[in-house]
Every structure is written in C-alpha cells, then in structure tokens.
Scaffold this motif. Sequence first.
Motif, short mmCIF file in Angstrom:
data_model
loop_
_atom_site.label_atom_id
_atom_site.label_comp_id
_atom_site.label_asym_id
_atom_site.label_seq_id
_atom_site.Cartn_x
_atom_site.Cartn_y
_atom_site.Cartn_z
N LEU A 231 96.02 101.25 27.28
CA LEU A 231 96.20 100.59 25.99
C LEU A 231 96.81 99.20 26.16
CD1 LEU A 231 97.45 103.61 23.86
CD2 LEU A 231 95.23 102.47 23.70
N THR A 232 97.65 99.06 27.16
CA THR A 232 98.20 97.73 27.44
C THR A 232 97.08 96.76 27.84
OG1 THR A 232 100.32 98.66 28.13
CG2 THR A 232 99.82 96.43 28.87
N LEU A 233 96.13 97.24 28.68
CA LEU A 233 94.99 96.41 29.05
C LEU A 233 94.16 96.05 27.82
CD1 LEU A 233 93.78 98.20 32.32
CD2 LEU A 233 94.83 95.93 32.15
N VAL A 234 93.99 97.02 26.93
CA VAL A 234 93.23 96.75 25.70
C VAL A 234 93.94 95.67 24.88
CG1 VAL A 234 92.48 97.73 23.50
CG2 VAL A 234 92.17 99.03 25.61
N GLY A 235 95.25 95.81 24.76
CA GLY A 235 96.02 94.81 24.01
C GLY A 235 95.93 93.43 24.61
N MET A 236 95.64 93.36 25.92
CA MET A 236 95.48 92.06 26.59
C MET A 236 94.05 91.53 26.47
SD MET A 236 97.65 93.07 30.03
CE MET A 236 97.09 91.62 30.93
N GLY A 237 93.20 92.28 25.74
CA GLY A 237 91.83 91.82 25.55
C GLY A 237 90.90 92.16 26.69
N ARG A 238 91.25 93.19 27.49
CA ARG A 238 90.45 93.53 28.67
C ARG A 238 89.47 94.66 28.42
NH1 ARG A 238 90.21 89.40 31.33
NH2 ARG A 238 89.50 90.64 33.14
N GLY A 239 89.09 94.90 27.17
CA GLY A 239 88.11 95.92 26.86
C GLY A 239 88.61 96.87 25.79
N VAL A 240 87.91 98.00 25.65
CA VAL A 240 88.28 99.03 24.68
C VAL A 240 88.44 100.34 25.44
CG1 VAL A 240 86.99 97.83 22.88
CG2 VAL A 240 85.91 99.72 24.12
N THR A 241 89.07 101.30 24.81
CA THR A 241 89.19 102.62 25.43
C THR A 241 89.05 103.69 24.36
OG1 THR A 241 90.46 103.95 27.00
CG2 THR A 241 91.71 102.91 25.23
N LEU A 242 88.90 104.93 24.81
CA LEU A 242 88.74 106.08 23.92
C LEU A 242 89.94 107.00 24.05
CD1 LEU A 242 85.01 106.98 24.73
CD2 LEU A 242 85.86 105.48 22.92
N LEU A 243 90.26 107.67 22.99
CA LEU A 243 91.36 108.61 23.00
C LEU A 243 91.18 109.59 21.85
CD1 LEU A 243 94.46 106.92 21.39
CD2 LEU A 243 92.37 105.65 21.78
N THR A 244 91.94 110.68 21.90
CA THR A 244 91.93 111.62 20.79
C THR A 244 93.00 111.20 19.79
OG1 THR A 244 93.49 113.09 21.91
CG2 THR A 244 91.13 113.51 22.24
N GLU A 245 92.88 111.70 18.57
CA GLU A 245 93.77 111.25 17.50
C GLU A 245 95.23 111.58 17.77
OE1 GLU A 245 93.59 113.56 13.75
OE2 GLU A 245 91.92 114.60 14.72
N ALA A 246 95.49 112.55 18.66
CA ALA A 246 96.89 112.87 18.96
C ALA A 246 97.62 111.67 19.55
CB ALA A 246 96.95 114.05 19.93
N TYR A 247 96.86 110.77 20.18
CA TYR A 247 97.47 109.59 20.78
C TYR A 247 97.47 108.37 19.85
CZ TYR A 247 97.40 111.77 25.42
OH TYR A 247 97.62 112.59 26.49
N ALA A 248 96.80 108.49 18.71
CA ALA A 248 96.60 107.31 17.87
C ALA A 248 97.89 106.82 17.23
CB ALA A 248 95.56 107.60 16.79
N GLY A 249 98.96 107.58 17.38
CA GLY A 249 100.24 107.11 16.85
C GLY A 249 100.98 106.19 17.80
N LEU A 250 100.46 106.03 19.02
CA LEU A 250 101.12 105.13 19.98
C LEU A 250 101.02 103.68 19.50
CD1 LEU A 250 99.84 106.65 23.35
CD2 LEU A 250 102.14 106.84 22.38
N GLN A 251 102.15 103.05 19.36
CA GLN A 251 102.17 101.66 18.92
C GLN A 251 102.22 100.74 20.14
OE1 GLN A 251 101.87 100.84 15.60
NE2 GLN A 251 101.59 103.05 15.37
N VAL A 252 101.12 100.04 20.37
CA VAL A 252 101.02 99.12 21.50
C VAL A 252 100.67 97.74 20.96
CG1 VAL A 252 99.83 98.60 23.67
CG2 VAL A 252 100.28 100.98 23.03
N PRO A 253 101.40 96.70 21.32
CA PRO A 253 101.13 95.36 20.80
C PRO A 253 99.69 94.94 21.04
CG PRO A 253 103.22 95.38 21.98
CD PRO A 253 102.59 96.71 22.22
#
Length: 303
Positions: A231-253
Amino acid sequence: MIDLRHLRAAVAAMEQRGLRRAAETLSVQQSTLSRSIQELESHLGITLFERSNKGVRPTPMGLTFLRAAAQVLRNITEIIDAARKVGKGQAGRLTAGLCTSFASSPLRPILQEFLLRFPDVELGIKEGSRRQLLEGLAIYEIDIAFLLGQAPVDDCSLLPLWTEQIVAALPEQHLLAGRSQLSWPDLKGETIQISRRDPGPELLDLLKSKVVSPGDALGICQQDVSLESLLTLVGMGRGVTLLTEAYAGLQVPGVVYRELHDGTSPTLVRSSAYWNEANDNPVRKRFLTLLKERYPPWKPNGG
C-alpha cells in the motif's frame, strides 16, 4: 494413604460442629461417619476431637490438621472442576491460525463471543502463510485455521464461512480514483503490485481469471513484502493492488479504495475454517460448534 472419605468426614464434623449434622450434610449414617473419623485418628496417631455428651470439639492439634485438610479438599474440588471444564471444552487453549487480518472481519466478534461464554479459555493467534498454517494443523500447533477460498485440503475438514468483497487500492491521483467502483477490465494496462505472501497468490489467481484473455498481458510486480508495504508503494504512485475488505480500513497516505465488480455485483471471495480431525482438543470442538451455529454447513436438498 489417607482416604479422602475420611478427610471429608472429619472436616464436616468440624464445620458442622457435630456428628449428626455432619452425617446429614454428607448423606451418610452417623455411625459410618464416626467410624471414618476414628479410622483417620488411628492412621494419624492423634486425637482430632474431644468427645462428650454435648458432642465433639476439635483438639488444638486436631484443629490445625482439620483446617489444613479443609484447604486440601477445596484444592481437590477446584482441580476436579478445572479438569471437567477442560474435558468439556470450557477451559484450555484455542490456537487460531490466520493469514489475513481479522481486525474488521466477522471472525473478531465470533472470537469475542466465544471468550465471553468461556472466560477460562486462553486464545492464541498464529499468523503465517497458507503453507505454514496447514503444517501447523498437521502437527497440532494450530487448532483451527482461517484461509481464503474453500479448496479441499488433504487430511483436513473445512467449513465455508463468510464472504468478503475484493477491493482495489489506487493512488488517490489515479484516473480511476474518480469512480465509485471499478470493473475487472479497468485493470488492464495497470501495474499490479501483488505480495508473494498470503493471500497474494489467491488474489493473483483471481485477477488472472477475471482479466486475462488470449493476447492480454498484465504488468504484475510480485513483491515479498507485507500488504502495508504494498500500500505504501501504491501511495507513491507505483501501481495498484488488490485486497479483501477486511484490510480496507488501513489508512495509508495517498491511497484510496474502490470496490471491484463483476457486472452489477461486487466480486466476493469466501473464507473457510480448516481443522485436523485427529486433533481432539475439546476447546476446538466447542468453538467449531459456535462457528456452525453462525455458518451452518450447506446440505443438498435440505438434507
């Protein structure tokens, strides 16, 4: 060896301050109780009670012994009660294996309910890959494992449980971030960051089944890192990732989450509980009963 029957008789006589009341308490004949006390005195070589027409009264030496004996009987009762609780699965230890977050999954309230029902149960949590958790089941280090999917596993039983939505994590400046939801074809041409750690392999298989067709190519970057690092890589604009909704509460800049849909319906994946039937831990059996109450096993034709 001192017979517990003799100890109970003597302690009851002390506590009830008389042989008659003590015999009634123990539901025995007074003569039987008196004989037990005499046998105990003979075995110990001391006089426990002073006897008179008014009844019995502990001697100083007898009082010291009887107080200690009463504590021994209480300890034995506690040990027996504890053993019975363990045998019934009301006490002991339950070790659950997880390869995904359960902070916001349906597992958390189920575990909480179980521990409220049985406060003498100790809960252990072991996190690891799918392979590690299945190995843990095989050697009884883990009592029950919760894994994504419902594929049969050798020597394991399984119970399909809840479903979770699949979510895409995007850079907040991404063009797709302006949509309220995404479809799988929207991911074509994207760089997909996927962890080699669970549940990354399962999500990668799902991605390929939904997006790849003859002639298609996906920009897959498999990383041996945690989801938080992805998710940190995603936040840096390095692509997208997949996850289940259990993780969707993670707040990443710099990261936003969007549901993935098949047509008009969200894409769902099922989690399942796996256990080794050879592991006869009574606590696991009782916890499984609670799981089956919440998620009854499906039977064809209502059978």
